[in-house]
Write an enzyme that holds these catalytic residues in place. Structure first.
Site, PDB file in Angstrom:
ATOM      1  CG  HIS A 136      22.900   4.228 -29.169  1.00 25.09           C
ATOM      2  ND1 HIS A 136      23.236   5.608 -29.448  1.00 25.09           N
ATOM      3  CD2 HIS A 136      23.799   3.779 -28.572  1.00 25.09           C
ATOM      4  CE1 HIS A 136      24.382   5.876 -28.901  1.00 25.09           C
ATOM      5  NE2 HIS A 136      24.876   4.845 -28.141  1.00 25.09           N
ATOM      6  CD  GLU A 195      22.097   9.735 -26.077  1.00 24.23           C
ATOM      7  OE1 GLU A 195      22.422   8.566 -25.122  1.00 24.23           O
ATOM      8  OE2 GLU A 195      21.048  10.004 -25.943  1.00 24.23           O
ATOM      9  CG  ASP A 218      20.236  11.610 -21.023  1.00 26.68           C
ATOM     10  OD1 ASP A 218      21.016  11.038 -20.457  1.00 26.68           O
ATOM     11  OD2 ASP A 218      19.514  11.504 -22.203  1.00 26.68           O
ATOM     12  CD  GLU A 221      22.999  11.444 -23.173  1.00 27.58           C
ATOM     13  OE1 GLU A 221      23.194  10.413 -22.028  1.00 27.58           O
ATOM     14  OE2 GLU A 221      21.719  11.249 -23.612  1.00 27.58           O
ATOM     15  CG  HIS A 265      17.152  11.237 -26.402  1.00 31.88           C
ATOM     16  ND1 HIS A 265      16.723  11.833 -25.413  1.00 31.88           N
ATOM     17  CD2 HIS A 265      18.065  10.395 -26.209  1.00 31.88           C
ATOM     18  CE1 HIS A 265      17.410  11.733 -24.438  1.00 31.88           C
ATOM     19  NE2 HIS A 265      18.443  10.789 -24.762  1.00 31.88           N
ATOM     20  CE1 TYR A 300      27.732   2.292 -25.523  1.00 29.61           C
ATOM     21  CE2 TYR A 300      27.244   2.408 -27.480  1.00 29.61           C
ATOM     22  CZ  TYR A 300      27.175   2.964 -26.263  1.00 29.61           C
ATOM     23  OH  TYR A 300      26.670   4.012 -26.358  1.00 29.61           O
ATOM     24  CG  HIS A 358      14.110   8.640 -24.047  1.00 29.69           C
ATOM     25  ND1 HIS A 358      14.059   7.395 -23.865  1.00 29.69           N
ATOM     26  CD2 HIS A 358      15.516   9.106 -23.975  1.00 29.69           C
ATOM     27  CE1 HIS A 358      15.424   7.038 -23.764  1.00 29.69           C
ATOM     28  NE2 HIS A 358      15.856   7.991 -23.521  1.00 29.69           N
ATOM     29  CG  HIS A 391      18.872   0.833 -21.513  1.00 34.91           C
ATOM     30  ND1 HIS A 391      17.597   0.770 -22.398  1.00 34.91           N
ATOM     31  CD2 HIS A 391      19.113   1.909 -21.723  1.00 34.91           C
ATOM     32  CE1 HIS A 391      17.327   2.054 -23.083  1.00 34.91           C
ATOM     33  NE2 HIS A 391      18.516   2.541 -22.685  1.00 34.91           N
ATOM     34  CG  ASP A 422      23.188   7.718 -19.603  1.00 32.95           C
ATOM     35  OD1 ASP A 422      22.795   8.678 -19.061  1.00 32.95           O
ATOM     36  OD2 ASP A 422      22.573   7.245 -20.842  1.00 32.95           O
ATOM     37  NE  ARG A 454      25.200   6.673 -23.496  1.00 36.19           N
ATOM     38  CZ  ARG A 454      24.927   5.463 -23.004  1.00 36.19           C
ATOM     39  NH1 ARG A 454      25.280   4.188 -23.563  1.00 36.19           N
ATOM     40  NH2 ARG A 454      24.354   5.021 -21.629  1.00 36.19           N
ATOM     41  CG  ASP A 482      -0.083  -0.063   2.537  1.00 36.99           C
ATOM     42  OD1 ASP A 482       1.197  -0.263   2.538  1.00 36.99           O
ATOM     43  OD2 ASP A 482      -0.902  -0.221   3.694  1.00 36.99           O
TER      44      ASP A 482
HETATM   45  N1  GLY Z   1      19.682   8.406 -20.322  1.00 35.12           N
HETATM   46  C1  GLY Z   1      19.124   7.616 -21.414  1.00 35.12           C
HETATM   47  C2  GLY Z   1      19.455   7.866 -22.679  1.00 35.12           C
HETATM   48  O1  GLY Z   1      20.815   8.494 -22.768  1.00 35.12           O
HETATM   49  O2  GLY Z   1      18.909   8.003 -23.596  1.00 35.12           O
HETATM   50 MN    MN Z   2      20.273  10.212 -23.895  1.00 39.15          MN
HETATM   51 MN    MN Z   3      21.860   9.191 -21.225  1.00 34.05          MN
END
Ligand code: GLY
Ligand code: MN
Ligand code: MN
Length: 435
Positions: free
Chosen positions: A347, A381, A268, A404, A351, A385, A358, A240, A257, A402, A36
């Site tokens: 990827h 970004e 981000d 970003e 975004h 990898y 996102h 992820h 990240d 990465r 709850d």
């Molecule tokens: N943190 C999620 C992305 O970089 O899209």
């Molecule tokens: Mn991102």
């Molecule tokens: Mn990110």
């Protein structure tokens, strides 16, 4: 900080776009975490964007056909017994004054008022998110109203996502949003620098997560804008990876990240750095390829350029770099054509960013990639990898990188909202070596 005019300007824009349509939106429901107890409450982004209202149990009707009450906010009524547990609720009068509503009503009246509003509307716009019950109710009610008025020529033609109007508005950030996004970015940037400084082999990934998230909250953020990713070694190659449970080893490359949500707005940021503070030759080689691509794509970000052009540039530079360092072989165009880069870069380049990490907003307009305009904010970004099972040269295996940043398009080019976090190899090594 709260300025009700910010939201009334947005509603006026919406009202113009609605014509004879009506917007009927539900706030996000609370979500149970266990038994709850609930998750911390997070309002639906479209609902918040139009109302500024950030409490559970709410809904609103924005109705250009109702000249007396174009903006009705429905809220939980005052209830002293419940308020003991969850805090004071505003009276209806206070709600009207605080949020600039024309009237505030008990949420129990939402269904009845929805049916009334639908009768005079040409179309009904609503938030189609994860609240399936709300979606079903809206569809049922549109059907019910259409039956009732079927021979009068009135009634709504159908149900449409409010996103078809509001997501286009959300794509171009106003000054209020840009201030909050810069603050979210500043907090997040500081947190990344703190984590780099704090890092040493032997620590656990979650301990770096704690450094970051503690700073987000300490500086007034709501917490992380999305689940923090802190991956060391091979974990950094999992896009992820959110377990964050492993011990950090000497020689690992770390990928973080993570970023804060501040007053509902997300940042981000990703940074990658060596656990021991000194890049190995192999780490340096991959890192330099990603950094070169990232900087070039930022440089190219300006009004008139398309989102797809940025991705194409990113991909070309990554592929060129991967061929140069011996991670891929062949001709650049061929590698791009046959997608043999896919095991290492899988990827998109970025975004939209805003209320959602996102963020909402189209990437294509009439079949073509969207053209960048001042006020758009997005991430850049690129990453490479190389997981431990890869058939890449051994020295590259187990390295995930990465980088970003969050970029605002301005009239003259762009502004990097997150440039405060070091990303040059020399800067990272100097920061990690400092006391
Ligand atoms: N943190 C999620 C992305 O970089 O899209
Ligand atoms: Mn991102
Ligand atoms: Mn990110």
């Amino acid at each position: 900080m709260f300025d009700k005019n910010v939201y009334s300007v947005r509603r006026n824009k919406l009202i113009k776009a609605l014509g004879r349509g009506v917007a009927i939106l539900k706030g996000a429901p609370e979500q149970i975490r266990t038994n709850d107890t609930e998750y911390p409450y997070r309002q639906d982004s479209d609902f918040f964007y139009l109302t500024g209202y950030n409490e559970p149990g709410a809904a609103c009707i924005i109705n250009p056909n109702d000249k007396d009450n174009p903006f009705t906010l429905f809220v939980l009524p005052q209830d002293p017994k419940k308020e003991v547990w969850t805090g004071w609720r505003l009276s209806f009068e206070e709600t009207v004054n605080t949020f600039g509503a024309d009237q505030a009503l008990d949420i129990a009246e939402f269904g009845k008022k929805t049916l009334e509003a639908m009768k005079t509307a040409s179309k009904v716009f609503t938030n189609l998110n994860h609240d399936k019950e709300h979606q079903h109710n809206m569809l049922d009610m549109v059907g019910q109203v259409r039956k009732e008025v079927q021979r009068t020529g009135g009634g709504p033609e159908g149900l449409e996502s409010i996103g078809s109007i509001v997501h286009g508005m959300r794509l171009l950030k106003d000054d209020h949003e840009l201030k909050l996004m810069q603050k979210a970015s500043d907090i997040s940037a500081e947190a990344h620098s703190l984590a780099m400084k704090a890092c040493s082999p032997g620590m656990y990934e979650y301990q770096l997560q704690a450094v970051l998230e503690s700073h987000f909250v300490h500086e007034g953020g709501a917490g992380p804008a999305y689940t923090s990713i802190v991956g060391a070694g091979d974990n950094a190659t999992v896009l992820h990876y959110i377990k964050n449970r492993d011990q950090i080893k000497d020689g690992d490359m770390i990928l973080i990240d993570a970023a804060a949500e501040y007053e509902m707005y997300a940042s981000d940021i990703t940074r990658s750095f060596p656990a021991n503070g000194k890049f190995s030759d192999a780490q340096k080689a991959i890192y330099s390829v990603v950094l070169k691509a990232q900087k070039a794509v930022i440089e190219a970000s300006k009004p008139g350029v398309t989102f797809q052009e940025l991705h194409d540039l990113d991909l070309r530079l990554l592929v060129e770099g991967m061929i140069d360092i011996g991670l891929l072989s062949g001709d650049v165009d061929e590698v791009i054509q046959n997608e043999s880069y896919q095991p290492y870069f899988m990827h998109k380049t970025g975004h939209w960013l805003g209320l959602d990490v996102h963020d909402m907003g189209n990437y294509m307009v009439e079949g073509k990639s969207i053209v960048l305009e001042p006020g758009m904010v997005f991430t850049i970004e690129p990453g490479i990898y190389v997981n431990s099972k890869s058939d890449a040269p051994e020295k590259f295996r187990g390295i995930g990188i990465r980088i970003e940043d969050d970029i605002l398009i301005t009239k003259s080019g762009n502004k990097n909202l997150t440039e405060a976090v070091p990303k040059e190899i020399s800067e990272i090594e100097a920061l990690m070596a400092s006391e």
